[in-house]
Design a protein around this motif. Structure first.
Motif, mmCIF file in Angstrom:
data_model
loop_
_atom_site.group_PDB
_atom_site.id
_atom_site.type_symbol
_atom_site.label_atom_id
_atom_site.label_comp_id
_atom_site.label_asym_id
_atom_site.label_seq_id
_atom_site.Cartn_x
_atom_site.Cartn_y
_atom_site.Cartn_z
ATOM 1 N N THR A 343 2.507 -3.065 -9.173
ATOM 2 C CA THR A 343 1.227 -2.626 -8.628
ATOM 3 C C THR A 343 0.109 -2.842 -9.651
ATOM 4 O O THR A 343 -0.991 -3.291 -9.302
ATOM 5 C CB THR A 343 1.312 -1.144 -8.230
ATOM 6 O OG1 THR A 343 2.360 -0.988 -7.267
ATOM 7 C CG2 THR A 343 0.005 -0.663 -7.637
ATOM 8 N N THR A 344 0.394 -2.542 -10.892
ATOM 9 C CA THR A 344 -0.607 -2.765 -11.948
ATOM 10 C C THR A 344 -0.930 -4.242 -12.088
ATOM 11 O O THR A 344 -2.098 -4.631 -12.259
ATOM 12 C CB THR A 344 -0.101 -2.210 -13.283
ATOM 13 O OG1 THR A 344 0.166 -0.811 -13.146
ATOM 14 C CG2 THR A 344 -1.127 -2.420 -14.390
ATOM 15 N N ALA A 347 -3.533 -5.733 -9.611
ATOM 16 C CA ALA A 347 -4.935 -5.567 -10.006
ATOM 17 C C ALA A 347 -5.323 -6.598 -11.058
ATOM 18 O O ALA A 347 -6.426 -7.167 -11.010
ATOM 19 C CB ALA A 347 -5.159 -4.149 -10.529
ATOM 20 N N ARG A 392 -3.791 -1.257 0.073
ATOM 21 C CA ARG A 392 -4.664 -0.907 -1.050
ATOM 22 C C ARG A 392 -3.947 0.205 -1.815
ATOM 23 O O ARG A 392 -3.970 1.365 -1.405
ATOM 24 C CB ARG A 392 -6.041 -0.456 -0.580
ATOM 25 C CG ARG A 392 -6.919 0.085 -1.714
ATOM 26 C CD ARG A 392 -8.327 0.384 -1.260
ATOM 27 N NE ARG A 392 -9.093 -0.838 -1.113
ATOM 28 C CZ ARG A 392 -9.654 -1.496 -2.134
ATOM 29 N NH1 ARG A 392 -9.524 -1.032 -3.350
ATOM 30 N NH2 ARG A 392 -10.341 -2.594 -1.918
ATOM 31 N N ALA A 394 -2.767 3.140 -4.368
ATOM 32 C CA ALA A 394 -3.473 4.270 -4.961
ATOM 33 C C ALA A 394 -3.969 3.874 -6.340
ATOM 34 O O ALA A 394 -3.295 3.137 -7.080
ATOM 35 C CB ALA A 394 -2.530 5.478 -5.061
ATOM 36 N N ASN A 395 -5.145 4.310 -6.668
ATOM 37 C CA ASN A 395 -5.772 4.033 -7.963
ATOM 38 C C ASN A 395 -6.115 2.554 -8.155
ATOM 39 O O ASN A 395 -6.358 2.112 -9.275
ATOM 40 C CB ASN A 395 -4.873 4.494 -9.120
ATOM 41 C CG ASN A 395 -4.558 5.971 -9.059
ATOM 42 O OD1 ASN A 395 -5.436 6.776 -8.751
ATOM 43 N ND2 ASN A 395 -3.303 6.333 -9.324
ATOM 44 N N HIS A 396 -6.125 1.799 -7.061
ATOM 45 C CA HIS A 396 -6.544 0.398 -7.149
ATOM 46 C C HIS A 396 -8.044 0.365 -7.451
ATOM 47 O O HIS A 396 -8.823 1.111 -6.834
ATOM 48 C CB HIS A 396 -6.254 -0.310 -5.820
ATOM 49 C CG HIS A 396 -6.211 -1.801 -5.907
ATOM 50 N ND1 HIS A 396 -5.363 -2.466 -6.751
ATOM 51 C CD2 HIS A 396 -6.913 -2.770 -5.247
ATOM 52 C CE1 HIS A 396 -5.521 -3.772 -6.607
ATOM 53 N NE2 HIS A 396 -6.471 -3.981 -5.705
ATOM 54 N N PRO A 397 -8.480 -0.458 -8.408
ATOM 55 C CA PRO A 397 -9.908 -0.506 -8.745
ATOM 56 C C PRO A 397 -10.772 -0.707 -7.501
ATOM 57 O O PRO A 397 -10.471 -1.559 -6.652
ATOM 58 C CB PRO A 397 -10.005 -1.686 -9.711
ATOM 59 C CG PRO A 397 -8.655 -1.739 -10.354
ATOM 60 C CD PRO A 397 -7.688 -1.350 -9.275
ATOM 61 N N ALA A 398 -11.849 0.056 -7.401
ATOM 62 C CA ALA A 398 -12.674 0.053 -6.194
ATOM 63 C C ALA A 398 -13.316 -1.288 -5.926
ATOM 64 O O ALA A 398 -13.577 -1.645 -4.766
ATOM 65 C CB ALA A 398 -13.751 1.141 -6.313
#
Length: 1103
Positions: A343-344, A347, A392, A394-398
């Motif tokens: 997930t990281t 991004a 999307r 969680a904590n994905h950059p806006a």
């Protein structure tokens, strides 16, 4: 359907047409109507015609209006259409049927029916435990009337490679669904691409028409190009199996240009400079060597990767993903292997992709459909009715977009005609063998071998390799509930037999296998295996990991703060996961405890209580190898009320010593023998050939535990006397010579409070003369360690901390910190004479020479002076900061006295029990008549050495130290027992039930626990050797017992040892006699604190 008149009829067919028509009946099921997209058929009308015309079988087909082949076509092929099957011998279908269709045969048959299907039971899928249950009896007795279950997924060749499945068609359909999803995503951006016209697989009748339609799109692209706003269309494909082959086959209909990973950057640069051809689709087929790199910076090596996947990481997010217009993921994933993208990393890839433009890294076709697998952020499988979704995390950059994912899990069902024709052609071969088996009249003729390999259950019993599923079936039968797939019902419990949107639980039957023989089931959609959490990765962890990892029904998670140790431990295993934690912060491992069934704590003993409290909170069982501390014992009521077992003391000492002692005591008392004396000694030592060093001792772990153990008080019962040794006299109170083995000279130290175990070991009413537990060392250990203590090297007081400026100053600084008790008032640098005088004041003359030699060997003194260290180059670097003398000395010993390559350790465990019993010839005369009683000495001894080769105890075991094996294996066996996963253990282990003994805080003194542990240890080569001899009366020339040696050390202390140190004995005077001259009863004579100081054990540091 019509068949050509000139069709060649084989001789066998001509013969069978003349033969009497067979009564064998083959039935083709109608697929579950709840599976709205399942239109495939296991046998085509052509295959049915071949069966019927051969005269070997009749075929009946359950009517279905949605099947890809109509009822009329089957009638023309010679089949009989029925509303529902009528007691056939062979039943074939694609997916598992509703349970209501699985009825027992209406008439008794010579051979029970056989069901062939994708049963989705072999990996423990929870929603199909009710289905599997219908194939099994309620007991262990075979019943020939029960049908056989054959799973297509298990049909393999002799090499283990699958021979039947739909993987290629998943790839073909996955390309079309992914292109359609991508086109819709681009349309939302305001860009229409030619791929808007991509046909979804189910919209055309066959593969040929689908190819033609996609080919037309390709021609449009070759003529007019793709939208310039999106730049070059770059597709990425992963995988090398059947799924990837299907993708490549369908993509050939487009104007594809293959490119290498190294060319991706130039394609983007060419777009910016208008120097790239948009009339082509660029395809990069990424292989593992393109995106997997070693964590140490090395390059990819396939063999090394499969041997040690944890030593690799994926750089797909950096090298490939930022350039892709569409990712087609066709590679499988298994725990312990690096993910394609975390997930990281998603991004990271999208941030890089934004710099390239063209909506890159926003569309994925996850044909592998591993939920939270290779693509960690892919959280759900989709259906043909709703084939894609936007993810999307969680904590994905806006500022980053979501990613549109196509993750349909029944892709082959969308091409039912071609998939069925292919599948039927593969199944036909097996059908011929199966039909011949049923037609044979030979008694007990063998079931076809390939089909036997694919059998899960027959005659009401699970086949051996699937027996682990029995526990899951029993849980279903007991509870009447099953845990649904997370993809189906959010992990909720549903009523047994309830249909849970089966379309959502279907998984495509063929996924690319990372390694065929190591194919691992996915977590989603199956009953989770028992999960054991191992906290800590120290020296004893290796054998524990190997033993647990060989259990097919267990998933092991190892959590530690050492990445290197975690990778080394898990490297050979495909069912082991690793996690990084901070052991000093319970919140870092609390979620792991919550998600486990059993927790093994190999952390330092002081941390066990925090772990235990979390286990109680989350209602998880705990197993440790450490002594039960007072704080742990205080958790007993809370653990019992929570239904939690906190099992301690199951290593070597304590652990195997408890188990073997209790087993001996049980056997002896069962035979009517009265136990009068019990002694038990254990120790870890270098093998004799590797012991020629100071202390006769070596460390493969931090030795703080051994050093602190040298300062603990001891309590024991010897020859009717209660003896207490204060901690400051322990090293001077040793037993100088113990007759444990004729090949080993050994001395012993009393081991803490033996009274803690007297009431646990000895049956009520059996009064003891002697009860001693102790530690074994080579001769000279105690006196030299006592000298070190006298110099202040074992000083562990916080106020004694020092920042060492040089090793040559270490001894002097330690002596100075002794204060009024030592050299505190002497000149610290007052010359060799002053130091020698101080040594003479502190150390007995007989021990001075050994001390000087040891200090010289350790580099703390020169041969001509006691002030400077010898050989600075041989000394380890000085530790940074302030440390106590004990910590500094422990650090030095860990470097100087560690095992070198090729050196081995050993463990020695020895029990001696002296019993009294009536002679067989005796009558009912008074027991006071000693002539009618026989005294015997029973010994039980374990001497185990380090292993230097693989597979010593069982296939897959790695070489390990003796201490690691004898601590790691018992705790692993206990964890497997408590988890209810004894499939790889002894037969007695399979009878173990946790409910047979109390919960709460326990140690392994219950027969139902220690017996299967001993049996399982024996199976891997760790066994006690027991002997019995008659003990002659005193005064007669007799073999000395261990008890004799202990008593002699107290009563005749001239040779040094225990008597030397007992000038400060507390409690009952040394020569006091007990009440009435009988054996002393500790619980009657004194108020013992049975919980005091039980948190100590010598082995705690190595954990």
């Amino acid at each position: 359907m019509s068949y050509p008149k000139n069709r060649v009829v084989p001789p066998s067919l001509r013969w069978t047409k003349q033969a009497r028509k067979s009564n064998l009946k083959v039935g083709i099921r109608a697929e579950d109507p709840a599976r709205i997209w399942e239109r495939r058929a296991p046998l085509t009308p052509d295959a049915v015609y071949d069966l019927v015309s051969s005269g070997k079988a009749q075929v009946e087909v359950a009517s279905s209006s949605k099947r890809i082949f109509s009822d009329t076509e089957y009638v023309k092929a010679g089949a009989r259409i029925v509303p529902s099957l009528t007691d056939p011998d062979i039943i074939v279908g694609i997916k598992e049927p509703p349970i209501s269709e699985l009825t027992r045969p209406l008439t008794k048959k010579a051979k029970a029916p056989t069901h062939l299907m994708f049963s989705h039971t072999a990996k423990g899928q929870p929603y199909n435990m009710p289905l599997l249950s219908t194939f099994l009896t309620n007991n262990s007795q075979p019943d020939e009337s029960y049908p056989r279950l054959v799973d297509y997924e298990l049909l393999t060749d002799s090499r283990g490679k699958r021979t039947i499945g739909f993987g290629w068609y998943a790839g073909v359909a996955g390309v079309l669904e992914s292109l359609a999803s991508m086109a819709q995503s681009h349309l939302q951006l305001g860009v229409a691409s030619p791929f808007l016209y991509t046909p979804r697989p189910h919209t055309l009748p066959n593969l040929s028409k689908l190819r033609a339609s996609l080919r037309e799109i390709g021609q449009t692209i070759a003529t007019h190009g793709t939208p310039s706003e999106l730049g070059p269309f770059i597709f990425g494909l992963t995988g090398t199996g059947q799924v990837a082959e299907g993708c490549l086959s369908m993509l050939q209909e487009l104007p594809i240009q293959m490119v290498q990973v190294s060319e991706l950057e130039s394609l983007i640069s060419g777009w910016r400079s208008s120097d790239v051809d948009l009339r082509k689709i660029y395809l990069v087929h990424a292989k593992p060597e393109d995106y997997l790199v070693r964590t140490d910076g090395g390059t990819y090596n396939r063999d090394r990767y499969y041997q040690s996947p944890q030593s690799y990481q994926s750089v797909f997010c950096d090298r490939i993903a930022p350039y892709l217009t569409l990712l087609l993921n066709g590679t499988g994933w298994s725990p312990s292997f690096p993910r394609l993208m975390t997930t990281t990393q998603l991004a990271i890839a999208q941030m890089k992709a934004q710099a390239h433009g063209g909506a890159r890294c926003t569309n994925i076709g996850d044909i592998s459909c591993d939920v939270e697998g290779g693509l960690e952020f892919m959280r759900q499988a989709t259906t043909l009715s709703s084939p894609f979704y936007i993810e999307r995390p969680a904590n994905h950059p806006a500022h980053l977009p979501g990613v549109q994912i196509m993750s349909v899990d029944i892709l082959p069902a969308s091409i039912p005609h071609d998939a069925s024709v292919h599948f039927s052609s593969k199944l036909a071969e097996y059908m011929r063998e199966l039909v011949d088996y049923y037609n044979s009249t030979a008694y007990m003729n063998a079931f076809p071998v390939p089909l036997e390999r694919a059998t899960i259950a027959a005659e009401g019993q699970l086949r051996p390799k699937h027996q682990w599923l029995g526990r899951l079936v029993q849980e279903f039968r007991t509870m009447g509930k099953v845990v649904s797939s997370p993809a189906v019902a959010g992990g909720k419990t549903v009523d047994a037999g309830q249909t849970c949107a089966p379309e959502r639980v279907e998984k495509k039957e063929k996924k690319e296998e990372l390694v065929a023989k190591h194919e691992k089931p996915k977590e989603a959609g199956m009953l989770r295996k028992k999960r054991i959490l191992m906290l800590g990765s120290g020296m004893v962890a290796g054998p524990a990991v190997d033993m647990i990892a060989r259990s097919p029904d267990v998933e092991l998670v190892i959590a530690s703060d050492s990445s290197a140790e975690l990778q080394q431990l898990s490297a050979p295993h495909y069912n082991v996961q690793i996690r990084i934690i901070d052991a000093s912060k319970p919140n870092t491992y609390a979620p792991l405890i919550a998600d486990s069934d059993v927790v093994m704590s190999l952390l330092p003993a002081a941390m066990h209580v925090d772990v235990a409290k979390l286990c109680i909170r989350y209602k998880k069982h705990l197993v440790t190898a450490s002594y039960t501390s007072k704080q742990m014992q205080e958790l007993d009521p809370e653990a019992k009320s929570s239904g939690v077992l906190l099992l301690n003391e199951i290593g070597l000492d304590p652990g195997i010593d408890h188990c073997s002692a209790m087993d001996m005591i049980h056997s002896l008392t069962k035979d009517g023998k009265i136990i009068e004396s019990f002694t038990s000694f254990c120790g870890g030592l270098p093998c004799p050939e590797d012991s020629h060093v100071p202390l006769g001792y070596k460390f493969s772990w931090r030795p703080q535990g051994v050093l602190t153990a040298a300062m603990n008080e001891a309590k024991f019962l010897l020859n009717h006397r209660r003896i207490e040794v204060p901690g400051d006299r322990l090293l001077q109170s040793y037993f100088p010579s113990l007759p444990i083995s004729p090949d080993l000279a050994l001395e012993g130290l009393p081991n803490r409070n033996s009274y803690d175990y007297l009431k646990r070991y000895i049956p009520p009413g059996m009064k003891q003369r002697t009860f001693v537990r102790g530690t074994l060392r080579y001769p000279g250990f105690s006196s030299l360690m006592s000298s070190f203590r006298s110099l202040g090297l074992l000083n562990n007081h916080p106020k004694s901390k020092m920042e060492l400026s040089s090793w040559e100053a270490f001894v002097v600084e330690c002596m100075a910190r002794l204060g009024s008790a030592g050299i505190g008032n002497r000149n610290r640098s007052g010359g060799a004479g002053g130091i020698r005088d101080a040594l003479s004041d502190l150390i007995p003359k007989k021990d001075l020479d050994d001390l000087r030699v040891a200090l010289e060997w350790l580099g703390l003194a020169k041969s001509d002076t006691m002030q400077t260290a010898a050989g600075a180059s041989a000394m380890p670097p000085l530790p940074v900061g302030e440390h106590t003398p004990l910590d500094l000395f422990a650090y030095l010993l860990s470097q100087k006295l560690r095992y070198a390559k090729g050196e081995r350790d050993m463990v020695v465990l020895a029990h001696e029990i002296i019993t009294r019993s009536k002679s067989p010839s005796s009558s009912s005369s008074s027991s006071s008549d000693s002539g009618l009683w026989k005294t015997e000495v029973h010994t039980s001894t374990l001497i185990s050495t380090a292993t230097t080769t693989h597979d010593v105890g069982y296939p897959g075991e790695r070489p390990a130290s003796a201490m690691a094996r004898t601590v790691g294996m018992p705790i692993a066996i206990a964890a497997l027992l408590v988890a209810g996963s004894p499939s790889t253990l002894s037969q007695s282990a399979k009878k173990f039930k946790i409910g047979d003994f109390g919960l709460g805080v326990q140690i392994p003194t219950m027969r139902g626990l220690y017996r299967p542990i001993l049996d399982s240890l024996r199976d891997v080569g760790i066994r006690m050797e027991e002997k019995t001899r008659v003990l002659l009366p005193r005064g007669v020339d007799r073999t000395v017992t261990v008890e004799d040696a202990l008593v002699g050390a107290v009563e005749k202390p001239e040779g040094g040892g225990l008597g030397f140190g007992l000038g400060l004995t507390r409690g009952v005077p040394l020569h006091a006699t007990s009440k009435n001259g009988n054996a002393w009863e500790p619980e009657a004579d004194m108020g013992l604190d049975l919980d005091a100081d039980r948190n100590w054990r010598e082995e705690q540091a190595r954990l």
